[in-house]
Every structure is written in structure tokens, then in C-alpha cells.
Design a protein around this motif. Structure first.
Motif, PDB file in Angstrom:
ATOM      1  N   GLY A 166       0.791  -1.215   0.000  1.00  0.00           N
ATOM      2  CA  GLY A 166       0.000   0.000   0.000  1.00  0.00           C
ATOM      3  C   GLY A 166       0.823   1.264   0.000  1.00  0.00           C
ATOM      4  O   GLY A 166       0.260   2.365   0.067  1.00  0.00           O
ATOM      5  N   ASP A 167       2.163   1.134  -0.057  1.00  0.00           N
ATOM      6  CA  ASP A 167       2.996   2.337  -0.113  1.00  0.00           C
ATOM      7  C   ASP A 167       2.925   2.995  -1.487  1.00  0.00           C
ATOM      8  O   ASP A 167       3.115   4.210  -1.610  1.00  0.00           O
ATOM      9  CB  ASP A 167       4.444   2.010   0.255  1.00  0.00           C
ATOM     10  CG  ASP A 167       4.968   0.779  -0.475  1.00  0.00           C
ATOM     11  OD1 ASP A 167       4.178   0.105  -1.155  1.00  0.00           O
ATOM     12  OD2 ASP A 167       6.177   0.495  -0.361  1.00  0.00           O
ATOM     13  N   TYR A 168       2.660   2.215  -2.520  1.00  0.00           N
ATOM     14  CA  TYR A 168       2.427   2.743  -3.861  1.00  0.00           C
ATOM     15  C   TYR A 168       1.093   2.190  -4.350  1.00  0.00           C
ATOM     16  O   TYR A 168       0.891   0.976  -4.392  1.00  0.00           O
ATOM     17  CB  TYR A 168       3.540   2.328  -4.824  1.00  0.00           C
ATOM     18  CG  TYR A 168       4.861   3.003  -4.577  1.00  0.00           C
ATOM     19  CD1 TYR A 168       5.199   4.183  -5.231  1.00  0.00           C
ATOM     20  CD2 TYR A 168       5.788   2.456  -3.693  1.00  0.00           C
ATOM     21  CE1 TYR A 168       6.410   4.811  -5.010  1.00  0.00           C
ATOM     22  CE2 TYR A 168       6.998   3.074  -3.455  1.00  0.00           C
ATOM     23  CZ  TYR A 168       7.308   4.243  -4.118  1.00  0.00           C
ATOM     24  OH  TYR A 168       8.508   4.875  -3.883  1.00  0.00           O
ATOM     25  N   VAL A 169       0.190   3.094  -4.720  1.00  0.00           N
ATOM     26  CA  VAL A 169      -1.118   2.707  -5.245  1.00  0.00           C
ATOM     27  C   VAL A 169      -1.438   3.635  -6.406  1.00  0.00           C
ATOM     28  O   VAL A 169      -1.216   4.849  -6.316  1.00  0.00           O
ATOM     29  CB  VAL A 169      -2.220   2.807  -4.172  1.00  0.00           C
ATOM     30  CG1 VAL A 169      -3.557   2.327  -4.741  1.00  0.00           C
ATOM     31  CG2 VAL A 169      -1.850   2.003  -2.934  1.00  0.00           C
ATOM     32  N   VAL A 170      -1.945   3.074  -7.483  1.00  0.00           N
ATOM     33  CA  VAL A 170      -2.225   3.891  -8.666  1.00  0.00           C
ATOM     34  C   VAL A 170      -3.446   4.770  -8.432  1.00  0.00           C
ATOM     35  O   VAL A 170      -4.376   4.415  -7.696  1.00  0.00           O
ATOM     36  CB  VAL A 170      -2.453   3.001  -9.905  1.00  0.00           C
ATOM     37  CG1 VAL A 170      -1.192   2.252 -10.268  1.00  0.00           C
ATOM     38  CG2 VAL A 170      -3.609   2.031  -9.685  1.00  0.00           C
ATOM     39  N   GLY A 171      -3.433   5.940  -9.060  1.00  0.00           N
ATOM     40  CA  GLY A 171      -4.583   6.816  -9.064  1.00  0.00           C
ATOM     41  C   GLY A 171      -4.884   7.518  -7.762  1.00  0.00           C
ATOM     42  O   GLY A 171      -6.048   7.862  -7.496  1.00  0.00           O
ATOM     43  N   THR A 172      -3.865   7.760  -6.919  1.00  0.00           N
ATOM     44  CA  THR A 172      -4.111   8.382  -5.616  1.00  0.00           C
ATOM     45  C   THR A 172      -3.463   9.753  -5.476  1.00  0.00           C
ATOM     46  O   THR A 172      -3.604  10.381  -4.417  1.00  0.00           O
ATOM     47  CB  THR A 172      -3.591   7.473  -4.490  1.00  0.00           C
ATOM     48  OG1 THR A 172      -2.187   7.217  -4.692  1.00  0.00           O
ATOM     49  CG2 THR A 172      -4.343   6.153  -4.462  1.00  0.00           C
ATOM     50  N   ASN A 173      -2.764  10.229  -6.479  1.00  0.00           N
ATOM     51  CA  ASN A 173      -2.098  11.527  -6.389  1.00  0.00           C
ATOM     52  C   ASN A 173      -3.119  12.637  -6.662  1.00  0.00           C
ATOM     53  O   ASN A 173      -3.650  12.740  -7.764  1.00  0.00           O
ATOM     54  CB  ASN A 173      -0.953  11.606  -7.398  1.00  0.00           C
ATOM     55  CG  ASN A 173      -0.073  12.827  -7.183  1.00  0.00           C
ATOM     56  OD1 ASN A 173      -0.488  13.811  -6.580  1.00  0.00           O
ATOM     57  ND2 ASN A 173       1.146  12.767  -7.686  1.00  0.00           N
ATOM     58  N   PRO A 174      -3.414  13.499  -5.665  1.00  0.00           N
ATOM     59  CA  PRO A 174      -4.432  14.533  -5.870  1.00  0.00           C
ATOM     60  C   PRO A 174      -3.993  15.623  -6.846  1.00  0.00           C
ATOM     61  O   PRO A 174      -4.834  16.396  -7.332  1.00  0.00           O
ATOM     62  CB  PRO A 174      -4.628  15.116  -4.464  1.00  0.00           C
ATOM     63  CG  PRO A 174      -3.336  14.866  -3.772  1.00  0.00           C
ATOM     64  CD  PRO A 174      -2.832  13.553  -4.314  1.00  0.00           C
ATOM     65  N   ASN A 175      -2.712  15.688  -7.139  1.00  0.00           N
ATOM     66  CA  ASN A 175      -2.206  16.715  -8.054  1.00  0.00           C
ATOM     67  C   ASN A 175      -2.252  16.279  -9.518  1.00  0.00           C
ATOM     68  O   ASN A 175      -1.826  17.027 -10.391  1.00  0.00           O
ATOM     69  CB  ASN A 175      -0.769  17.086  -7.686  1.00  0.00           C
ATOM     70  CG  ASN A 175      -0.674  17.666  -6.278  1.00  0.00           C
ATOM     71  OD1 ASN A 175      -1.537  18.437  -5.866  1.00  0.00           O
ATOM     72  ND2 ASN A 175       0.357  17.275  -5.548  1.00  0.00           N
ATOM     73  N   LYS A 176      -2.730  15.068  -9.771  1.00  0.00           N
ATOM     74  CA  LYS A 176      -2.785  14.554 -11.139  1.00  0.00           C
ATOM     75  C   LYS A 176      -4.229  14.312 -11.549  1.00  0.00           C
ATOM     76  O   LYS A 176      -5.078  13.955 -10.719  1.00  0.00           O
ATOM     77  CB  LYS A 176      -1.963  13.265 -11.278  1.00  0.00           C
ATOM     78  CG  LYS A 176      -0.463  13.492 -11.136  1.00  0.00           C
ATOM     79  CD  LYS A 176       0.308  12.229 -11.412  1.00  0.00           C
ATOM     80  CE  LYS A 176       1.799  12.495 -11.385  1.00  0.00           C
ATOM     81  NZ  LYS A 176       2.231  13.377 -12.474  1.00  0.00           N
ATOM     82  N   HIS A 177      -4.483  14.493 -12.816  1.00  0.00           N
ATOM     83  CA  HIS A 177      -5.826  14.252 -13.366  1.00  0.00           C
ATOM     84  C   HIS A 177      -5.809  12.917 -14.103  1.00  0.00           C
ATOM     85  O   HIS A 177      -5.062  12.724 -15.065  1.00  0.00           O
ATOM     86  CB  HIS A 177      -6.230  15.373 -14.316  1.00  0.00           C
ATOM     87  CG  HIS A 177      -7.558  15.148 -14.969  1.00  0.00           C
ATOM     88  ND1 HIS A 177      -8.757  15.241 -14.277  1.00  0.00           N
ATOM     89  CD2 HIS A 177      -7.879  14.821 -16.251  1.00  0.00           C
ATOM     90  CE1 HIS A 177      -9.752  14.977 -15.090  1.00  0.00           C
ATOM     91  NE2 HIS A 177      -9.256  14.734 -16.294  1.00  0.00           N
ATOM     92  N   TYR A 178      -6.596  11.964 -13.620  1.00  0.00           N
ATOM     93  CA  TYR A 178      -6.644  10.630 -14.205  1.00  0.00           C
ATOM     94  C   TYR A 178      -7.915  10.488 -15.043  1.00  0.00           C
ATOM     95  O   TYR A 178      -8.958  11.052 -14.700  1.00  0.00           O
ATOM     96  CB  TYR A 178      -6.643   9.554 -13.111  1.00  0.00           C
ATOM     97  CG  TYR A 178      -5.440   9.599 -12.193  1.00  0.00           C
ATOM     98  CD1 TYR A 178      -4.232   9.036 -12.574  1.00  0.00           C
ATOM     99  CD2 TYR A 178      -5.519  10.201 -10.941  1.00  0.00           C
ATOM    100  CE1 TYR A 178      -3.136   9.067 -11.737  1.00  0.00           C
ATOM    101  CE2 TYR A 178      -4.421  10.234 -10.090  1.00  0.00           C
ATOM    102  CZ  TYR A 178      -3.229   9.664 -10.494  1.00  0.00           C
ATOM    103  OH  TYR A 178      -2.141   9.699  -9.664  1.00  0.00           O
ATOM    104  N   ILE A 179      -7.809   9.704 -16.091  1.00  0.00           N
ATOM    105  CA  ILE A 179      -9.012   9.391 -16.859  1.00  0.00           C
ATOM    106  C   ILE A 179      -9.917   8.499 -16.001  1.00  0.00           C
ATOM    107  O   ILE A 179      -9.425   7.737 -15.151  1.00  0.00           O
ATOM    108  CB  ILE A 179      -8.667   8.688 -18.189  1.00  0.00           C
ATOM    109  CG1 ILE A 179      -7.927   7.375 -17.932  1.00  0.00           C
ATOM    110  CG2 ILE A 179      -7.839   9.606 -19.080  1.00  0.00           C
ATOM    111  CD1 ILE A 179      -7.647   6.584 -19.204  1.00  0.00           C
TER     112      ILE A 179
END
Length: 310
Positions: free
Chosen positions: A216-229
Motif C-alpha cells: 500500500g505504499d504505492y497505489v495507482v490513481g491516488t495523487n491529488p495533483n494529477k488528473h486521471y481518466i
């Protein structure tokens, strides 16, 4: 019980395996401690220094108020809320993220960065996993049968007995190479581009995920500064399911090779390499397979078929 003969004396492999397993755990603990403890101390000291600097810059705050604020941040993180950004951050429980979470439940990955906070959600999660984990294993088992069917088709092409070993070895090599590229080599490139990770971090996330370790230290789609499809995490969940099936078969082969090396399991000659890492005695009647979640078993749930004699 398989025995090891040394100087005409028979010794059971079981105590040696137990000692070897414990030694492997002790070795891992020692190496991790050497690699990580000093870095942890450095980060802890740096964090305390940053808190002191913060108090010096904002004299209206005292240490107790700061510690209370840190506690609020910790509770927010435990609830799956990223302290970075603002209230416009996308929800952790929109459909795409919920689909991704459902996939981590049935595959027993359990990253730990997100979990149900309501009593109703926790109870539903229990029963959802109770039926979902066996369903997921049945699905992975079916994928293994499909792979087995393709290997059977390939074996029918073999007319001469002398070519069987070559074709089987080639099929296994293609399976390992294609799977490695599709599930371990190319995905980190995508994650590096989308998430901003290094390739090493992407590769680390890929293996930790597909092996169901799921720190759980790296999880996709969790960065609030990035816009994901919107479908990014849903596609990631589908990739995880198929990657699990491939890596489970790889672990199957690895476990079987270790058991052969340790002489814990005797195999009859004549079984095809394409049959996977599990075997059955030819005179044993067909029994229903008992599936155990990946992280608690030796990954031997995929079907086995007998080789037809030519």
C-alpha cells in the motif's frame, strides 16, 4: 516421508526444510534491518526538525497544538483521505475507485490505504470477500485451464516423440517471456508516465501487487495533483486479475522446482512440463480441487491433465 541418505544414514528432509525456512526469514529480517533502519532514523530526525522549524516560524502555536494537528492528519490518512490538496480532490469512492477496491478485496491484495469506515460497509466487505475470494480463485483456475487447452493444441502438432520436449520447452519459454513483458516490463513504463514514478518504483509496485503482497505504499490513481481518466483504475484492476493468473502459474513452477530439489515430492516420469507445477499419481482417481487463497497456499490450484501415450 522422503529421506536423505548420507553415509548410509537416512535423514528426514522435514527438519532441514524447517531450519532452512527459519534461516531465510532471519536472513530477510537482517538484510531489511540493515537497509531500512538507518534511513528510517534519518527521516524521523528530519521530521522532528521540520516540526521544530514550524513552531519557530509560527510562535502562536505550541507543541501540543501541533501534535493535535498531526494526529488529525494521521486519522485522515488512515481513512483514505490524502491530506494534500483541498476539498476538490476526487472522491475515493467514486465508481472507478470502488471498482478498483472491489478488485483488491477479491484478489486478497488489500493495499491498506483505503478501507470501509462505516459499520455497514465493513459487514458488507466481510461477506463480499467470503464469496468473492472463492469466485476469484475459480476464475483464475479457469484461466489456467484455458492456457492448458492452448498447450494441448500445441502438443497435438507434435508428431514425433523426439520433438515433444523441444516444443514443450519452447512453449514454456514463450509463456514466461510474453508474460514477463506484458505484466512486469511494460506496465512500469505506463505507471512511470502516468504517476510520475521512476521505473524502479513502477516495477516494485507491479510485482508487489501481482504477488498479492500489497503493502500500500504505492497505489495507482491516488495523487491529488494529477488528473486521471475515469477508467484508469478500472483498467488497472483488470490488468491485476490477469497478471495474478500469470504470476500464480510462475510461482507454481517455482514451488514445484524447489520441492523437487529438496526431494519433498516424487514425480513419476512421463508427465508433461506443460501440465504446470502439480502432478497426480496416474492410478489416483480424479478428485475435486480445493482452492486456497494465493497468499496462504503453494499456488497449486491449477488443473493437471495426464499425458496421452504416443
Amino acid at each position: 516421508m522422503p529421506l536423505l541418505t548420507i553415509h548410509n544414514r537416512q535423514i528426514s528432509w522435514t527438519p532441514l526444510l524447517v531450519l532452512g525456512y527459519l534461516f531465510y526469514l532471519l536472513l530477510g529480517a537482517t538484510v531489511f534491518q540493515l537497509l531500512e533502519k538507518q534511513a528510517e532514523t534519518h527521516f524521523r530526525d528530519q521530521f522532528q526538525l521540520e516540526k521544530l522549524k514550524f513552531l519557530q516560524n509560527y510562535t502562536c502555536l505550541d507543541r501540543q497544538a501541533l501534535e493535535q494537528f498531526v494526529q488529525v492528519l494521521m486519522e485522515a490518512w488512515e481513512k483514505g483521505i490524502n491530506p494534500e490538496g483541498n476539498s476538490t480532490n476526487p472522491s475515493n469512492w467514486d465508481f472507478s475507485n470502488s471498482f478498483f477496491f472491489a478488485g483488491t478485496v477479491v484478489t486478497t491484495i488489500g493495499y491498506g490505504n483505503l478501507s470501509p469506515s462505516t459499520v455497514a460497509g465493513q459487514i458488507f466487505c466481510v461477506f463480499y470477500a467470503l464469496f468473492g475470494v472463492p469466485l476469484n480463485l475459480a476464475f483464475l483456475n479457469q484461466l489456467g485451464r484455458g492456457l492448458n487447452a492452448h498447450l494441448m493444441t500445441l502438443e497435438r502438432w507434435v508428431q514425433k516423440p523426439g520433438r515433444a520436449q523441444v516444443v514443450q520447452t519452447l512453449a514454456v519459454a514463450i509463456f514466461l517471456t510474453a508474460g514477463t513483458l506484458l505484466f512486469l516490463v511494460f506496465p512500469p513504463l505506463v505507471f512511470s508516465y502516468v504517476e510520475g514514478w521512476s521505473y524502479g518504483e513502477g516495477f516494485y509496485f507491479t510485482f508487489i501487487t501481482l504477488s498479492t503482497i500489497g503493502f500500500g505504499d504505492y497505489v495507482v490513481g491516488t495523487n491529488p495533483n494529477k488528473h486521471y481518466i475515469p477508467v484508469y483504475r478500472s483498467l488497472s484492476a483488470i490488468w491485476i486479475v490477469f497478471g495474478l493468473a500469470w504470476l500464480a502459474l510462475v510461482f507454481n513452477v517455482g514451488a514445484d522446482l524447489m520441492e523437487k530439489f529438496l526431494q519433498l515430492k516424487w514425480h513419476k516420469p512421463g508427465l508433461s512440463l506443460a501440465e504446470g507445477a502439480t502432478t497426480k499419481l496416474e492410478d489416483e482417481p480424479e478428485q475435486p480441487r480445493i482452492h486456497i487463497p494465493i497468499r496462504y497456499r503453494n499456488l497449486s490450484s491449477f488443473p493437471v491433465r495426464k499425458q496421452t501415450k504416443t
